[in-house]
Design a protein around this motif. Structure first.
Motif, PDB file in Angstrom:
ATOM      1  N   GLU A  84      -0.358  -7.263  15.934  1.00 15.92           N
ATOM      2  CA  GLU A  84       0.417  -6.470  14.995  1.00 15.92           C
ATOM      3  C   GLU A  84      -0.005  -6.923  13.597  1.00 15.92           C
ATOM      4  N   PHE A  85       0.121  -6.020  12.626  1.00 15.25           N
ATOM      5  CA  PHE A  85      -0.419  -6.310  11.304  1.00 15.25           C
ATOM      6  C   PHE A  85       0.115  -7.619  10.724  1.00 15.25           C
ATOM      7  N   ASP A  86       1.428  -7.847  10.878  1.00 13.68           N
ATOM      8  CA  ASP A  86       1.999  -9.036  10.229  1.00 13.68           C
ATOM      9  C   ASP A  86       1.644 -10.346  10.936  1.00 13.68           C
ATOM     10  N   ILE A 197       3.032   5.069   3.521  1.00 15.95           N
ATOM     11  CA  ILE A 197       1.813   4.659   4.239  1.00 15.95           C
ATOM     12  C   ILE A 197       0.593   4.939   3.366  1.00 15.95           C
ATOM     13  N   ASP A 198      -0.456   4.174   3.550  1.00 15.12           N
ATOM     14  CA  ASP A 198      -1.696   4.341   2.778  1.00 15.12           C
ATOM     15  C   ASP A 198      -2.209   5.788   2.869  1.00 15.12           C
ATOM     16  N   VAL A 199      -2.661   6.306   1.733  1.00 11.79           N
ATOM     17  CA  VAL A 199      -3.069   7.718   1.634  1.00 11.79           C
ATOM     18  C   VAL A 199      -4.107   8.149   2.684  1.00 11.79           C
ATOM     19  N   GLY A 220      -2.920   1.776  -6.666  1.00  8.95           N
ATOM     20  CA  GLY A 220      -4.240   1.247  -7.017  1.00  8.95           C
ATOM     21  C   GLY A 220      -4.684   0.099  -6.136  1.00  8.95           C
ATOM     22  N   GLU A 221      -4.447   0.229  -4.826  1.00  9.36           N
ATOM     23  CA  GLU A 221      -4.804  -0.866  -3.906  1.00  9.36           C
ATOM     24  C   GLU A 221      -6.287  -0.846  -3.545  1.00  9.36           C
ATOM     25  N   GLN A 222      -6.775  -2.020  -3.209  1.00  6.91           N
ATOM     26  CA  GLN A 222      -8.149  -2.133  -2.722  1.00  6.91           C
ATOM     27  C   GLN A 222      -8.153  -2.968  -1.456  1.00  6.91           C
TER      28      GLN A 222
HETATM   29  N1  ARG Z   1      -3.059  -1.477   3.214  1.00  3.00           N
HETATM   30  C1  ARG Z   1      -1.769  -1.853   3.709  1.00  3.00           C
HETATM   31  C2  ARG Z   1      -1.554  -3.338   3.558  1.00  3.00           C
HETATM   32  O1  ARG Z   1      -2.482  -4.052   3.371  1.00  3.00           O
HETATM   33  C3  ARG Z   1      -1.539  -1.441   5.154  1.00  3.00           C
HETATM   34  C4  ARG Z   1      -2.508  -2.001   6.136  1.00  3.00           C
HETATM   35  C5  ARG Z   1      -2.113  -1.735   7.566  1.00  3.00           C
HETATM   36  N2  ARG Z   1      -3.226  -1.984   8.425  1.00  3.00           N
HETATM   37  C6  ARG Z   1      -3.216  -1.824   9.773  1.00  3.00           C
HETATM   38  N3  ARG Z   1      -4.316  -2.032  10.405  1.00  3.00           N
HETATM   39  N4  ARG Z   1      -2.128  -1.472  10.381  1.00  3.00           N
HETATM   40  O2  ARG Z   1      -0.468  -3.832   3.652  1.00  3.00           O
END
Ligand code: ARG
Length: 261
Positions: A84-86, A197-199, A220-222
């Motif tokens: 999971e992302f976190d 959510i990211d564009v 303005g995320e990278q």
């Molecule tokens: N860009 C966002 C962040 O860094 C969302 C990334 C989520 N990535 C994923 N693989 N679920 O927090």
């Protein structure tokens, strides 16, 4: 490949479920030069088109890009692990993986714990709603008193927490999900009224499901690949590899393939 789009669509409409750490067989080619160090990559699928499961297989822009970048280096990619992302940053700092490729935004808070490569993609946050047209917010204030969702540990969640919770919405109106597929499904089901959510990911869901981008909130995320703070040699190899794939046309081919750009 014409059935590529179909299988991607099928994935988007059927796959949910929480991610389990799962080792994907490493078959990344043998790197050519030999003698290189082996590294393991980690990602969080359910974030199309950056990383997703298609017929049980992990695919996406991040997968192809990192493999191309590592292919330019003396390192060898042994395989991918899913989280999971976190859980990705803990997995990296615990040495379970050596690099994160997960559409991860480079930001100061994360930079305190890990390092990032040079950026490889830009994004803002999208506010996604059902496309039935009943609710068409055009700014954050329009989300007042609505149940809102985002993925746990993401910058989208950060926007909800920083800009909405305690003001426009109550703590209990924020719904946190283990992955964005579950959030979008809950939006479709009417359990929540918007997802942050990211564009590029929002646009992919909108192309495949009855949801749409209501408006964009500029952040303005990278995105960068995440690496341990003590892995300077790996970081500079990945940066060299990124520069090479941008110069040799691979980066352009991959964005065309995955984003239709
Ligand atoms: N860009 C966002 C962040 O860094 C969302 C990334 C989520 N990535 C994923 N693989 N679920 O927090």
């Amino acid at each position: 490949m014409s059935d590529d789009g179909l299988s991607r669509r099928q994935y988007l409409t059927t796959v949910g479920g929480s991610a389990v750490a799962l080792s994907v067989a490493g078959c990344m080619g043998d790197g050519g030069s030999g003698g290189g160090q082996t590294i393991t990559a980690g990602t969080a699928p359910g974030f199309p088109p950056f990383e997703m499961k298609e017929g049980g297989e992990l695919v996406g822009f991040d997968i192809d890009l990192l493999e191309a970048v590592v292919g330019q280096s003396d390192y060898e990619l042994s395989g991918w692990e899913e989280f999971e992302f976190d859980s990705l940053i803990p997995a990296l700092t615990n040495d379970n993986i050596d690099v994160i490729a997960a559409g991860m935004t480079i930001n100061e808070k994360r930079d305190e714990t890990i390092d990032f490569t040079d950026p490889y993609y830009s994004s803002d946050q999208a506010i996604v709603v059902r496309s039935d047209g009943d609710f068409s917010p055009s700014e954050l204030a329009d989300l007042a008193d609505r149940p809102i969702g985002a993925q746990s540990g993401t910058t989208g969640e950060g926007v909800v927490q920083d800009e909405l919770v305690g003001d426009e919405i109550s703590e209990s109106q924020y719904n946190s999900y283990g992955n964005y597929v579950l959030a979008i499904e809950d939006l479709q089901n009417g359990n929540i009224d918007a997802v942050v959510i990211d564009v590029p990911v929002a646009r992919t869901f909108a192309a495949n499901r009855p949801v749409e981008v209501a408006f964009v909130y500029e952040t303005g995320e990278q995105f960068g690949f995440g690496v341990r703070t003590d892995a300077d040699e790996l970081t500079s190899s990945l940066n060299d590899g990124l520069a090479t794939v941008r110069e040799n046309g691979t980066y352009e081919d991959l964005t065309a393939e995955w984003f239709g750009e």
